[in-house]
Design an enzyme around this catalytic site. Structure first.
Site, mmCIF file in Angstrom:
data_model
loop_
_atom_site.group_PDB
_atom_site.id
_atom_site.type_symbol
_atom_site.label_atom_id
_atom_site.label_comp_id
_atom_site.label_asym_id
_atom_site.label_seq_id
_atom_site.Cartn_x
_atom_site.Cartn_y
_atom_site.Cartn_z
ATOM 1 N N GLU A 19 1.115 -1.514 -0.264
ATOM 2 C CA GLU A 19 0.180 -0.243 0.284
ATOM 3 C C GLU A 19 0.862 1.387 -0.342
ATOM 4 O O GLU A 19 1.870 1.196 0.091
ATOM 5 C CB GLU A 19 -0.838 -0.012 1.044
ATOM 6 C CG GLU A 19 -0.608 0.283 2.303
ATOM 7 C CD GLU A 19 -1.246 -0.032 3.491
ATOM 8 O OE1 GLU A 19 -1.402 1.911 3.372
ATOM 9 O OE2 GLU A 19 -1.122 0.259 4.940
ATOM 10 N N LYS A 154 -2.859 -1.631 15.693
ATOM 11 C CA LYS A 154 -2.597 -0.181 17.265
ATOM 12 C C LYS A 154 -4.032 -0.770 17.700
ATOM 13 O O LYS A 154 -4.858 -0.297 17.726
ATOM 14 C CB LYS A 154 -1.914 0.890 16.816
ATOM 15 C CG LYS A 154 -0.492 0.792 15.559
ATOM 16 C CD LYS A 154 -0.400 2.353 15.517
ATOM 17 C CE LYS A 154 1.212 2.647 14.555
ATOM 18 N NZ LYS A 154 0.428 2.247 13.676
HETATM 19 N N1 PSU Z 1 -2.896 1.603 10.696
HETATM 20 C C1 PSU Z 1 -1.909 1.974 10.721
HETATM 21 N N2 PSU Z 1 -0.654 2.105 9.852
HETATM 22 C C2 PSU Z 1 -1.487 3.073 8.498
HETATM 23 C C3 PSU Z 1 -2.378 2.879 8.566
HETATM 24 C C4 PSU Z 1 -3.385 2.068 9.653
HETATM 25 O O1 PSU Z 1 -0.327 1.293 11.711
HETATM 26 O O2 PSU Z 1 -0.229 3.816 7.793
HETATM 27 C C5 PSU Z 1 -3.106 3.422 7.510
HETATM 28 C C6 PSU Z 1 -2.822 2.334 6.372
HETATM 29 O O3 PSU Z 1 -3.260 2.832 4.821
HETATM 30 C C7 PSU Z 1 -4.909 1.653 6.684
HETATM 31 C C8 PSU Z 1 -4.945 3.052 7.263
HETATM 32 O O4 PSU Z 1 -5.600 1.402 5.630
HETATM 33 O O5 PSU Z 1 -4.546 3.594 7.796
HETATM 34 C C9 PSU Z 1 -6.366 3.637 7.522
HETATM 35 O O6 PSU Z 1 -7.252 4.488 7.555
HETATM 36 P P1 PSU Z 1 -9.007 5.044 8.718
HETATM 37 O O7 PSU Z 1 -8.288 4.313 10.207
HETATM 38 O O8 PSU Z 1 -9.093 6.675 7.994
HETATM 39 O O9 PSU Z 1 -9.566 3.767 7.628
#
Ligand code: PSU
Ligand code: MN
Length: 295
Positions: A19, A154
Protein backbone atom coordinates in the site's frame (compact mmCIF):
# COMPACT_ATOMS: atom_id res chain seq x y z
CA UNK A 1 0.97 -1.84 -14.43
CA UNK A 2 4.73 -1.50 -14.36
CA UNK A 3 6.70 -3.68 -16.70
CA UNK A 4 8.02 -5.70 -13.75
CA UNK A 5 4.47 -6.45 -12.56
CA UNK A 6 3.13 -7.12 -16.05
CA UNK A 7 5.92 -9.62 -16.75
CA UNK A 8 5.37 -11.29 -13.38
CA UNK A 9 1.69 -11.76 -14.14
CA UNK A 10 2.40 -13.17 -17.60
CA UNK A 11 4.98 -15.57 -16.17
CA UNK A 12 2.84 -16.59 -13.14
CA UNK A 13 5.47 -15.33 -10.72
CA UNK A 14 4.46 -14.74 -7.09
CA UNK A 15 3.36 -11.15 -6.46
CA UNK A 16 2.99 -9.12 -3.28
CA UNK A 17 0.83 -5.98 -3.23
CA UNK A 18 1.98 -3.06 -1.07
CA UNK A 19 0.00 0.00 0.00
CA UNK A 20 0.97 3.67 -0.26
CA UNK A 21 -0.91 5.39 2.58
CA UNK A 22 1.80 4.13 4.87
CA UNK A 23 4.25 6.10 2.66
CA UNK A 24 2.31 9.35 2.27
CA UNK A 25 0.44 9.54 5.56
CA UNK A 26 2.04 6.97 7.85
CA UNK A 27 5.71 7.98 8.03
CA UNK A 28 7.76 11.19 7.77
CA UNK A 29 10.14 12.05 4.91
CA UNK A 30 12.76 10.72 4.16
CA UNK A 31 12.20 7.51 6.13
CA UNK A 32 8.98 6.89 4.19
CA UNK A 33 10.84 6.94 0.85
CA UNK A 34 13.71 4.79 2.11
CA UNK A 35 11.28 2.31 3.63
CA UNK A 36 9.16 2.07 0.47
CA UNK A 37 12.31 1.10 -1.46
CA UNK A 38 13.47 -1.34 1.22
CA UNK A 39 10.11 -3.14 1.36
CA UNK A 40 10.13 -3.65 -2.40
CA UNK A 41 13.69 -4.96 -2.27
CA UNK A 42 12.97 -7.37 0.55
CA UNK A 43 10.08 -8.82 -1.48
CA UNK A 44 12.47 -9.30 -4.41
CA UNK A 45 15.13 -10.86 -2.19
CA UNK A 46 12.49 -13.36 -1.13
CA UNK A 47 11.79 -14.34 -4.72
CA UNK A 48 8.53 -12.51 -5.26
CA UNK A 49 7.62 -9.37 -7.20
CA UNK A 50 6.51 -6.22 -5.33
CA UNK A 51 3.51 -4.25 -6.59
CA UNK A 52 3.19 -0.97 -4.72
CA UNK A 53 -0.18 0.61 -5.48
CA UNK A 54 -1.26 4.27 -5.68
CA UNK A 55 -3.35 6.57 -7.86
CA UNK A 56 -1.30 9.01 -9.92
CA UNK A 57 -3.17 11.54 -12.03
CA UNK A 58 -6.34 9.53 -11.74
CA UNK A 59 -4.71 6.34 -12.91
CA UNK A 60 -4.47 3.25 -10.73
CA UNK A 61 -0.79 2.29 -10.82
CA UNK A 62 0.24 -1.20 -9.80
CA UNK A 63 4.03 -1.20 -9.49
CA UNK A 64 5.57 2.22 -8.88
CA UNK A 65 8.90 3.59 -10.03
CA UNK A 66 11.22 5.61 -7.80
CA UNK A 67 9.87 8.87 -9.18
CA UNK A 68 6.34 7.92 -8.13
CA UNK A 69 7.61 6.87 -4.71
CA UNK A 70 9.46 10.13 -4.27
CA UNK A 71 6.37 12.10 -5.21
CA UNK A 72 4.23 10.13 -2.76
CA UNK A 73 6.86 10.58 -0.03
CA UNK A 74 7.80 14.22 -0.46
CA UNK A 75 4.68 15.94 -1.72
CA UNK A 76 2.33 14.32 0.73
CA UNK A 77 0.39 17.56 1.10
CA UNK A 78 -0.76 17.04 -2.50
CA UNK A 79 -1.65 13.40 -1.96
CA UNK A 80 -5.14 12.40 -0.87
CA UNK A 81 -5.88 9.33 1.21
CA UNK A 82 -8.05 6.92 -0.77
CA UNK A 83 -10.30 4.31 0.73
CA UNK A 84 -13.08 2.48 -1.17
CA UNK A 85 -15.47 5.45 -1.10
CA UNK A 86 -12.84 7.82 -2.53
CA UNK A 87 -11.86 5.87 -5.64
CA UNK A 88 -14.60 7.14 -8.03
CA UNK A 89 -13.92 10.84 -7.36
CA UNK A 90 -10.14 10.51 -7.34
CA UNK A 91 -10.03 8.59 -10.59
CA UNK A 92 -12.66 10.59 -12.49
CA UNK A 93 -11.13 13.91 -11.41
CA UNK A 94 -7.58 12.74 -12.20
CA UNK A 95 -6.27 13.37 -8.70
CA UNK A 96 -3.33 11.87 -6.80
CA UNK A 97 -3.89 9.56 -3.88
CA UNK A 98 -2.21 7.05 -1.66
CA UNK A 99 -4.29 3.93 -1.18
CA UNK A 100 -5.28 2.60 2.24
CA UNK A 101 -5.66 -1.09 2.96
CA UNK A 102 -9.22 -1.09 1.60
CA UNK A 103 -8.39 0.68 -1.68
CA UNK A 104 -5.18 -1.33 -2.11
CA UNK A 105 -7.13 -4.58 -1.73
CA UNK A 106 -9.55 -3.45 -4.46
CA UNK A 107 -6.72 -2.52 -6.85
CA UNK A 108 -4.78 -5.70 -6.06
CA UNK A 109 -7.82 -7.81 -6.84
CA UNK A 110 -8.32 -5.96 -10.14
CA UNK A 111 -4.73 -6.85 -11.02
CA UNK A 112 -5.16 -10.46 -9.89
CA UNK A 113 -2.85 -10.17 -6.87
CA UNK A 114 -3.95 -12.20 -3.85
CA UNK A 115 -1.29 -11.42 -1.24
CA UNK A 116 -0.79 -8.00 0.31
CA UNK A 117 1.67 -6.92 3.00
CA UNK A 118 1.25 -3.87 5.18
CA UNK A 119 2.04 -2.63 8.69
CA UNK A 120 -1.26 -2.35 10.50
CA UNK A 121 -4.84 -2.24 9.30
CA UNK A 122 -7.55 0.18 10.33
CA UNK A 123 -10.31 -1.03 12.63
CA UNK A 124 -12.96 -0.05 15.14
CA UNK A 125 -11.85 3.14 16.84
CA UNK A 126 -12.12 3.52 20.56
CA UNK A 127 -15.36 5.29 21.38
CA UNK A 128 -16.85 4.07 18.08
CA UNK A 129 -20.20 3.74 19.82
CA UNK A 130 -20.34 7.53 19.75
CA UNK A 131 -18.31 8.36 16.63
CA UNK A 132 -19.31 5.41 14.40
CA UNK A 133 -15.69 5.46 13.24
CA UNK A 134 -15.02 1.99 11.87
CA UNK A 135 -12.40 1.68 9.15
CA UNK A 136 -13.55 0.53 5.73
CA UNK A 137 -10.55 -1.82 5.86
CA UNK A 138 -12.78 -4.19 7.83
CA UNK A 139 -15.68 -4.25 5.37
CA UNK A 140 -13.17 -4.67 2.57
CA UNK A 141 -11.75 -7.73 4.30
CA UNK A 142 -15.31 -9.05 4.35
CA UNK A 143 -15.69 -8.55 0.60
CA UNK A 144 -12.49 -8.72 -1.38
CA UNK A 145 -10.45 -11.85 -2.01
CA UNK A 146 -7.03 -10.66 -0.85
CA UNK A 147 -5.03 -11.86 2.15
CA UNK A 148 -3.53 -9.10 4.29
CA UNK A 149 -0.35 -9.73 6.26
CA UNK A 150 -0.10 -7.23 9.10
CA UNK A 151 1.36 -6.89 12.58
CA UNK A 152 -2.17 -6.70 13.93
CA UNK A 153 -3.72 -3.39 14.89
CA UNK A 154 -2.51 -0.60 17.12
CA UNK A 155 -4.17 0.06 20.40
CA UNK A 156 -5.18 3.48 19.09
CA UNK A 157 -8.12 1.24 18.14
CA UNK A 158 -10.44 -0.91 20.21
CA UNK A 159 -8.77 -4.23 19.43
CA UNK A 160 -11.48 -6.37 21.00
CA UNK A 161 -14.26 -4.72 19.00
CA UNK A 162 -12.13 -4.90 15.83
CA UNK A 163 -11.84 -8.67 16.22
CA UNK A 164 -15.58 -8.98 16.94
CA UNK A 165 -16.36 -7.02 13.80
CA UNK A 166 -14.07 -9.23 11.72
CA UNK A 167 -15.88 -12.27 13.09
CA UNK A 168 -19.24 -10.79 12.07
CA UNK A 169 -17.90 -10.24 8.55
CA UNK A 170 -16.61 -13.81 8.37
CA UNK A 171 -12.94 -12.89 8.13
CA UNK A 172 -10.53 -15.58 9.39
CA UNK A 173 -7.86 -14.10 11.64
CA UNK A 174 -4.68 -16.17 11.70
CA UNK A 175 -1.75 -15.85 14.07
CA UNK A 176 1.58 -16.68 12.45
CA UNK A 177 3.46 -18.84 14.95
CA UNK A 178 1.31 -17.45 17.76
CA UNK A 179 -2.10 -17.79 19.36
CA UNK A 180 -2.00 -14.13 20.41
CA UNK A 181 -3.33 -11.40 18.14
CA UNK A 182 -0.46 -8.90 17.88
CA UNK A 183 -0.84 -5.21 18.71
CA UNK A 184 1.59 -3.71 16.19
CA UNK A 185 4.29 -2.34 18.54
CA UNK A 186 3.89 -5.26 20.92
CA UNK A 187 3.58 -8.98 20.33
CA UNK A 188 0.41 -9.59 22.30
CA UNK A 189 -2.79 -7.54 22.37
CA UNK A 190 -4.30 -9.63 25.13
CA UNK A 191 -6.76 -11.12 22.60
CA UNK A 192 -6.45 -14.51 20.96
CA UNK A 193 -6.72 -15.34 17.28
CA UNK A 194 -9.02 -18.08 16.11
CA UNK A 195 -6.22 -20.12 14.50
CA UNK A 196 -2.48 -20.36 14.95
CA UNK A 197 -0.58 -21.47 11.84
CA UNK A 198 3.16 -22.07 11.85
CA UNK A 199 4.13 -22.13 8.18
CA UNK A 200 3.61 -20.09 5.02
CA UNK A 201 2.63 -23.26 3.18
CA UNK A 202 -0.21 -23.98 5.61
CA UNK A 203 -1.41 -20.38 5.34
CA UNK A 204 -1.42 -20.67 1.54
CA UNK A 205 -3.48 -23.87 1.84
CA UNK A 206 -6.03 -22.11 4.04
CA UNK A 207 -6.34 -19.25 1.55
CA UNK A 208 -6.85 -21.58 -1.39
CA UNK A 209 -9.42 -23.57 0.57
CA UNK A 210 -11.38 -20.44 1.49
CA UNK A 211 -11.59 -19.22 -2.07
CA UNK A 212 -12.24 -22.65 -3.55
CA UNK A 213 -15.23 -22.88 -1.22
CA UNK A 214 -16.53 -19.65 -2.76
CA UNK A 215 -16.23 -17.85 0.57
CA UNK A 216 -15.57 -14.37 -0.67
CA UNK A 217 -13.51 -11.92 1.32
CA UNK A 218 -10.04 -11.68 2.73
CA UNK A 219 -8.03 -13.24 5.50
CA UNK A 220 -6.09 -11.30 8.12
CA UNK A 221 -2.73 -12.75 9.05
CA UNK A 222 -1.18 -11.39 12.23
CA UNK A 223 2.60 -11.54 12.18
CA UNK A 224 3.93 -10.22 15.49
CA UNK A 225 6.83 -7.76 15.58
CA UNK A 226 10.06 -9.47 16.59
CA UNK A 227 10.98 -9.18 20.27
CA UNK A 228 14.08 -7.21 19.33
CA UNK A 229 12.10 -4.31 17.86
CA UNK A 230 8.97 -4.41 20.01
CA UNK A 231 8.34 -1.47 22.32
CA UNK A 232 7.74 -1.74 26.03
CA UNK A 233 3.98 -1.93 26.56
CA UNK A 234 3.92 0.73 29.27
CA UNK A 235 5.83 3.22 27.13
CA UNK A 236 3.71 2.72 24.03
CA UNK A 237 0.43 2.72 25.97
CA UNK A 238 1.35 6.04 27.52
CA UNK A 239 2.30 7.53 24.14
CA UNK A 240 -0.98 6.35 22.64
CA UNK A 241 -3.04 7.81 25.50
CA UNK A 242 -1.25 11.12 25.11
CA UNK A 243 -1.81 11.16 21.34
CA UNK A 244 -5.49 10.27 21.70
CA UNK A 245 -5.99 13.10 24.20
CA UNK A 246 -4.36 15.59 21.84
CA UNK A 247 -6.54 14.40 18.94
CA UNK A 248 -9.61 14.96 21.08
CA UNK A 249 -8.47 18.44 22.13
CA UNK A 250 -7.80 19.36 18.52
CA UNK A 251 -11.06 17.75 17.42
CA UNK A 252 -9.39 15.64 14.76
CA UNK A 253 -11.87 13.23 13.19
CA UNK A 254 -12.55 11.04 10.17
CA UNK A 255 -9.79 10.12 7.77
CA UNK A 256 -7.34 12.51 9.46
CA UNK A 257 -7.34 10.73 12.79
CA UNK A 258 -5.09 7.75 11.95
CA UNK A 259 -2.30 9.84 10.30
CA UNK A 260 -2.49 12.37 13.14
CA UNK A 261 -2.09 9.70 15.81
CA UNK A 262 0.79 8.00 13.97
CA UNK A 263 2.75 11.23 13.71
CA UNK A 264 2.06 12.18 17.35
CA UNK A 265 3.16 8.76 18.59
CA UNK A 266 6.33 9.06 16.54
CA UNK A 267 7.08 12.45 18.12
CA UNK A 268 6.33 11.28 21.64
CA UNK A 269 8.50 8.17 21.34
CA UNK A 270 11.26 10.18 19.62
CA UNK A 271 11.31 7.99 16.57
CA UNK A 272 11.25 4.67 18.42
CA UNK A 273 7.78 3.87 17.11
CA UNK A 274 8.92 4.67 13.58
CA UNK A 275 11.81 2.23 13.79
CA UNK A 276 9.45 -0.46 15.07
CA UNK A 277 7.01 0.35 12.28
CA UNK A 278 9.74 -0.01 9.61
CA UNK A 279 11.00 -3.32 10.99
CA UNK A 280 7.58 -4.90 11.25
CA UNK A 281 6.65 -3.96 7.69
CA UNK A 282 9.87 -5.55 6.43
CA UNK A 283 9.04 -8.71 8.35
CA UNK A 284 5.48 -8.74 6.96
CA UNK A 285 6.79 -8.31 3.41
CA UNK A 286 9.10 -11.29 3.92
CA UNK A 287 6.27 -13.51 5.14
CA UNK A 288 3.97 -12.29 2.37
CA UNK A 289 6.57 -13.25 -0.26
CA UNK A 290 6.82 -16.70 1.28
CA UNK A 291 3.05 -17.16 1.24
CA UNK A 292 2.84 -15.90 -2.35
CA UNK A 293 5.47 -18.45 -3.38
CA UNK A 294 3.33 -21.22 -1.92
CA UNK A 295 0.08 -20.21 -3.65
N1 PSU B 1 -2.54 1.81 10.75
C1 PSU B 1 -1.20 1.92 10.87
N2 PSU B 1 -0.50 2.53 9.89
C2 PSU B 1 -1.10 3.02 8.77
C3 PSU B 1 -2.51 2.88 8.65
C4 PSU B 1 -3.17 2.27 9.65
O1 PSU B 1 -0.64 1.47 11.85
O2 PSU B 1 -0.42 3.58 7.90
C5 PSU B 1 -3.18 3.36 7.41
C6 PSU B 1 -3.49 2.18 6.48
O3 PSU B 1 -3.37 2.63 5.14
C7 PSU B 1 -4.94 1.87 6.78
C8 PSU B 1 -5.48 3.26 7.04
O4 PSU B 1 -5.62 1.23 5.73
O5 PSU B 1 -4.45 3.91 7.76
C9 PSU B 1 -6.77 3.25 7.82
O6 PSU B 1 -7.28 4.52 7.86
P1 PSU B 1 -8.71 4.78 8.51
O7 PSU B 1 -8.53 4.49 9.97
O8 PSU B 1 -9.01 6.20 8.23
O9 PSU B 1 -9.66 3.85 7.84
MN1 MN C 1 -12.36 6.26 9.94
Amino acid sequence: MSEEVMTAIEEFKPLVALESTIISHGMPYPQNYETAIRIQNIVRENNAVPATIAIINGMIKVGLDNKDLEFLSKENNKILKASRRDLPAIISQKLNAATTVSATMICAELAGIKIFATGGIGGVHRNAKNTFDISSDLTELGNTNVAVISAGVKSILDIGLTLEYLETLGVPVIGYKTKNFPAFYTQDSGFEVSYRIDSALEIAKLLKTKWELGLKGGVLIGNPISQEYSIDKKIIDKAIEEALLKAEEKRITGKDITPFLLSEINNITQGKSLEANIQLVLSNATLAAEIARNM
